[in-house]
Design a protein around this motif. Structure first.
Motif, short mmCIF file in Angstrom:
data_model
loop_
_atom_site.label_atom_id
_atom_site.label_comp_id
_atom_site.label_asym_id
_atom_site.label_seq_id
_atom_site.Cartn_x
_atom_site.Cartn_y
_atom_site.Cartn_z
N UNK A 1 28.64 41.23 31.80
CA UNK A 1 28.32 39.96 32.47
C UNK A 1 29.09 39.84 33.78
N UNK A 2 30.40 40.10 33.71
CA UNK A 2 31.23 39.98 34.92
C UNK A 2 30.82 41.02 35.95
N UNK A 3 30.59 42.26 35.51
CA UNK A 3 30.22 43.32 36.44
C UNK A 3 28.89 43.07 37.11
N UNK A 4 27.91 42.55 36.37
CA UNK A 4 26.60 42.27 36.95
C UNK A 4 26.69 41.14 37.97
N UNK A 5 27.43 40.10 37.64
CA UNK A 5 27.57 38.98 38.58
C UNK A 5 28.26 39.43 39.86
N UNK A 6 29.38 40.14 39.71
CA UNK A 6 30.11 40.60 40.90
C UNK A 6 29.27 41.61 41.69
N UNK A 7 28.65 42.56 40.99
CA UNK A 7 27.83 43.55 41.68
C UNK A 7 26.66 42.93 42.42
N UNK A 8 26.03 41.94 41.82
CA UNK A 8 24.89 41.27 42.46
C UNK A 8 25.32 40.54 43.72
N UNK A 9 26.45 39.84 43.66
CA UNK A 9 26.92 39.08 44.82
C UNK A 9 27.37 40.02 45.94
N UNK A 10 28.15 41.03 45.60
CA UNK A 10 28.69 41.93 46.62
C UNK A 10 27.58 42.75 47.27
N UNK A 11 26.60 43.18 46.47
CA UNK A 11 25.53 44.02 47.03
C UNK A 11 24.63 43.25 48.00
N UNK A 12 24.62 41.93 47.92
CA UNK A 12 23.74 41.13 48.76
C UNK A 12 24.44 40.45 49.92
N UNK A 13 25.76 40.63 50.03
CA UNK A 13 26.51 39.97 51.09
C UNK A 13 27.42 40.96 51.79
N UNK A 14 27.21 41.13 53.09
CA UNK A 14 28.05 42.05 53.85
C UNK A 14 29.49 41.55 53.91
N UNK A 15 29.67 40.25 53.97
CA UNK A 15 31.03 39.70 54.04
C UNK A 15 31.78 39.99 52.74
N UNK A 16 31.12 39.72 51.60
CA UNK A 16 31.75 39.99 50.31
C UNK A 16 32.01 41.48 50.13
N UNK A 17 31.11 42.31 50.63
CA UNK A 17 31.30 43.76 50.49
C UNK A 17 32.53 44.21 51.28
N UNK A 18 32.69 43.68 52.50
CA UNK A 18 33.86 44.06 53.30
C UNK A 18 35.15 43.52 52.68
N UNK A 19 35.03 42.36 52.05
CA UNK A 19 36.23 41.74 51.47
C UNK A 19 36.62 42.37 50.15
N UNK A 20 35.63 42.67 49.29
CA UNK A 20 35.94 43.05 47.92
C UNK A 20 35.47 44.46 47.52
N UNK A 21 34.71 45.14 48.39
CA UNK A 21 34.18 46.45 48.02
C UNK A 21 35.27 47.45 47.69
N UNK A 22 36.26 47.57 48.56
CA UNK A 22 37.35 48.51 48.32
C UNK A 22 38.22 48.07 47.15
N UNK A 23 38.35 46.75 46.97
CA UNK A 23 39.15 46.24 45.86
C UNK A 23 38.52 46.62 44.52
N UNK A 24 37.18 46.53 44.42
CA UNK A 24 36.50 46.90 43.18
C UNK A 24 36.72 48.38 42.87
N UNK A 25 36.60 49.22 43.90
CA UNK A 25 36.84 50.66 43.70
C UNK A 25 38.28 50.92 43.31
N UNK A 26 39.22 50.19 43.93
CA UNK A 26 40.62 50.36 43.58
C UNK A 26 40.89 49.96 42.13
N UNK A 27 40.27 48.88 41.68
CA UNK A 27 40.44 48.46 40.28
C UNK A 27 39.84 49.50 39.33
N UNK A 28 38.73 50.12 39.75
CA UNK A 28 38.09 51.12 38.91
C UNK A 28 38.99 52.34 38.72
#
Length: 291
Positions: A106-133
């Motif tokens: 649930x959390x991954x789908x919500x975050x993935x959906x938001x980040x994939x559709x927003x360039x601002x969110x991708x720049x802000x959180x894209x690297x953070x998600x990979x770092x957490x992974x």
């Protein structure tokens, strides 16, 4: 042109013959033969692993009480799986795994959906998600124990953090690799907003999303095993606690037996993901295997 006209019927007959030959070869295989063709490589791998294990033990590299051989471990494995309390422990572990994995989805789908559709969110959180992974799950346990003490919540906290980033990244990658022509076709057909996402983008992203789910499960399972070894809750028995107490008592055959159980559960879950992947590839016409 006349030469091409004369050759065309011959070419058609040859292609039809090849198609018929391929269909006939597939039709000749019975379900039992197909099952055996899928089973024997796994059985061969198990036999090789047992043989190598026995050779290592016979080499005298370690004392038998430190590294017992299959002849000592397999009877103990049967004793372990025959105990009534063992299945209660497996039930608790699987309940934790499924609940944690469901929350992570649930959390991954919500975050993935938001980040994939927003360039601002991708720049802000894209690297953070990979770092957490990439962060080792065991590194979260000091914080989890500080926040939630020795409790179920501490284990769930780490399981979710271990799995959700992989699931989110799988969805993001699937969306990124959706062919632009599909998006244009969808918009021409009137798909907008949520409808475009539901009927076009999500189905197109399914292969990568399933891969993300599989990787997320692997992280969740490893996080759970680490959690059950570190977070010992009173009056509860899980697969991890069985492993913990057998280690504390220096009962190596029992410890290795529990490790084999963990391995078997992992293989069975992998088979389920493999079935989902094959079903998806068959639906997309991508499964070209000729058993």
């Amino acid at each position: 042109m006349a030469l091409e006209t004369r050759k065309s019927p011959d070419l058609d007959r040859q292609l039809a013959g090849l198609d018929a030959l391929e269909l006939a070869s597939g039709a000749r295989r019975s379900p039992l033969a197909r099952a055996w063709s899928a089973l024997w490589p796994m059985l061969a791998a198990v036999a090789i692993a047992l043989g190598v294990w026995e050779l290592v033990v016979l080499s005298g590299w370690k004392e038998p009480w430190v590294l017992p051989g299959p002849r000592d471990v397999l009877p103990e494995f049967w004793n372990v799986v025959s105990e009534g309390g063992f299945w209660a422990a497996v039930g608790l572990t699987m309940r934790r795994a499924l609940v944690g994995f469901a929350v992570a989805i649930v959390i991954g789908v919500v975050i993935g959906s938001l980040v994939s559709q927003s360039r601002i969110l991708r720049r802000a959180f894209g690297s953070l998600i990979t770092g957490l992974q990439t962060m080792p799950s065991i590194a979260w346990f000091p914080l989890a124990i500080l926040l939630f003490k020795l409790s179920e919540s501490a284990i769930m906290f780490v399981v979710v953090l271990g799995a959700a980033p992989s699931i989110a990244n799988g969805l993001i990658a699937g969306v990124d690799y959706t062919p632009p022509i599909l998006l244009r076709v969808g918009k021409v057909m009137g798909l907008r907003g949520l409808a475009l996402y539901r009927h076009l983008i999500i189905p197109a992203a399914l292969p990568s999303f399933v891969a993300g789910l599989k990787q997320g499960w692997a992280f969740a399972w490893r996080s759970l095993m680490a959690g059950e070894l570190l977070v010992i809750i009173n009056n509860t028995q899980s697969v991890g606690t069985l492993l913990h107490y057998s280690r504390e008592l220096s009962d190596t055959p029992r410890m290795i037996s529990v490790m084999i159980v963990i391995l078997i559960i992992g293989i069975l879950i992998d088979q389920l993901f493999g079935l989902a992947d094959r079903t998806l590839r068959n639906r997309w016409g991508l499964d070209t295997e000729t058993d």
